[in-house]
Design an enzyme around this catalytic site. Structure first.
Site, PDB file in Angstrom:
ATOM      1  N   SER A  23      29.349  67.783   2.190  1.00 34.30           N
ATOM      2  CA  SER A  23      29.083  66.478   1.608  1.00 34.30           C
ATOM      3  C   SER A  23      28.194  66.611   0.377  1.00 34.30           C
ATOM      4  O   SER A  23      28.626  67.125  -0.642  1.00 34.30           O
ATOM      5  CB  SER A  23      28.494  65.543   2.669  1.00 34.30           C
ATOM      6  OG  SER A  23      28.381  64.234   2.181  1.00 34.30           O
ATOM      7  N   ASP A  77      26.748  58.139  -3.526  1.00 34.92           N
ATOM      8  CA  ASP A  77      25.437  57.842  -2.959  1.00 34.92           C
ATOM      9  C   ASP A  77      24.623  56.907  -3.841  1.00 34.92           C
ATOM     10  O   ASP A  77      24.808  56.853  -5.055  1.00 34.92           O
ATOM     11  CB  ASP A  77      24.639  59.137  -2.751  1.00 34.92           C
ATOM     12  CG  ASP A  77      25.238  60.017  -1.672  1.00 34.92           C
ATOM     13  OD1 ASP A  77      25.922  59.479  -0.777  1.00 34.92           O
ATOM     14  OD2 ASP A  77      25.026  61.237  -1.719  1.00 34.92           O
ATOM     15  N   HIS A 123      34.358  62.993   0.830  1.00 35.43           N
ATOM     16  CA  HIS A 123      34.700  61.789   1.595  1.00 35.43           C
ATOM     17  C   HIS A 123      35.824  60.978   0.955  1.00 35.43           C
ATOM     18  O   HIS A 123      36.113  59.884   1.406  1.00 35.43           O
ATOM     19  CB  HIS A 123      33.488  60.861   1.805  1.00 35.43           C
ATOM     20  CG  HIS A 123      32.275  61.541   2.315  1.00 35.43           C
ATOM     21  ND1 HIS A 123      32.199  62.056   3.581  1.00 35.43           N
ATOM     22  CD2 HIS A 123      31.084  61.802   1.727  1.00 35.43           C
ATOM     23  CE1 HIS A 123      31.015  62.599   3.750  1.00 35.43           C
ATOM     24  NE2 HIS A 123      30.320  62.465   2.639  1.00 35.43           N
TER      25      HIS A 123
END
Length: 181
Positions: free
Chosen positions: A122, A137, A159
């Site tokens: 990630s 993010d 993701h």
């Protein structure tokens, strides 16, 4: 020297435990030559708990884990590392901590020049790229630069999911937002 990278989109897949979905890849990747992995938990606030999670998982795979935040000198810890794993969490927090601890250049050197295996998950995958410009993010802190470690000459968006054409959700997808004019 050939770079050795294992870049994982996420640490946990729905319905499974921490790194369960890629544990066979991890074992093949680090192999028998690596005995200890340096874990970088900078992307999460509770570094001790995160390191315990990684330590417990890697122990089941036959590896010892050292948390970089436990070392008296993070740069020296990178210099001595047999393998490096940077975990996920907030990419901005992670990159800022990497810069604050002055390990960006040393990680790059160890991986690209010494061939030390690097695993990212990630946010750890995000920082392996050229920059963190593709992260989803929230910028909870600001690193001095968005330039990342640069182990690959492109960016990755962990993701990422293709849009569900049957969904009635009318919001934007990453695919829609990534297209040019």
């Amino acid at each position: 020297m050939k770079r050795r990278l294992l870049l994982v989109s996420n640490s946990t897949l729905h319905g499974s435990g921490y790194l369960d979905h890629c544990q066979q890849h991890i074992s093949r990747f680090f192999g028998k030559d690596v005995k200890r992995v340096l874990f970088v938990p900078y992307a999460l606030h509770d570094r001790d708990a995160y390191t315990k999670t990684a330590r417990d998982k890697f122990k089941t795979l036959g590896y010892e884990v050292d948390g970089i935040h436990e070392a008296p000198d993070p740069v020296d810890a990178v210099r001595k590392a047999e393998g490096i794993f940077i975990g996920g969490g907030n990419t901005f927090r992670l990159l800022k901590s990497l810069y604050d601890n002055k390990v960006v250049t040393e990680i790059r050197r160890r991986v690209l020049e010494d061939g030390v295996p690097y695993m990212g998950s990630s946010a750890g995958t995000n920082v392996a790229t050229v920059s963190i410009n593709t992260t989803n993010d929230m910028p909870i802190v600001y690193p001095p630069s968005f330039s990342a470690i640069g182990l690959v000459p492109f960016n990755i968006n962990p993701h990422y999911l293709d849009p569900d054409l049957k969904s009635r959700h009318m919001g934007k997808t990453q695919q829609t937002c990534s297209r040019g004019p």
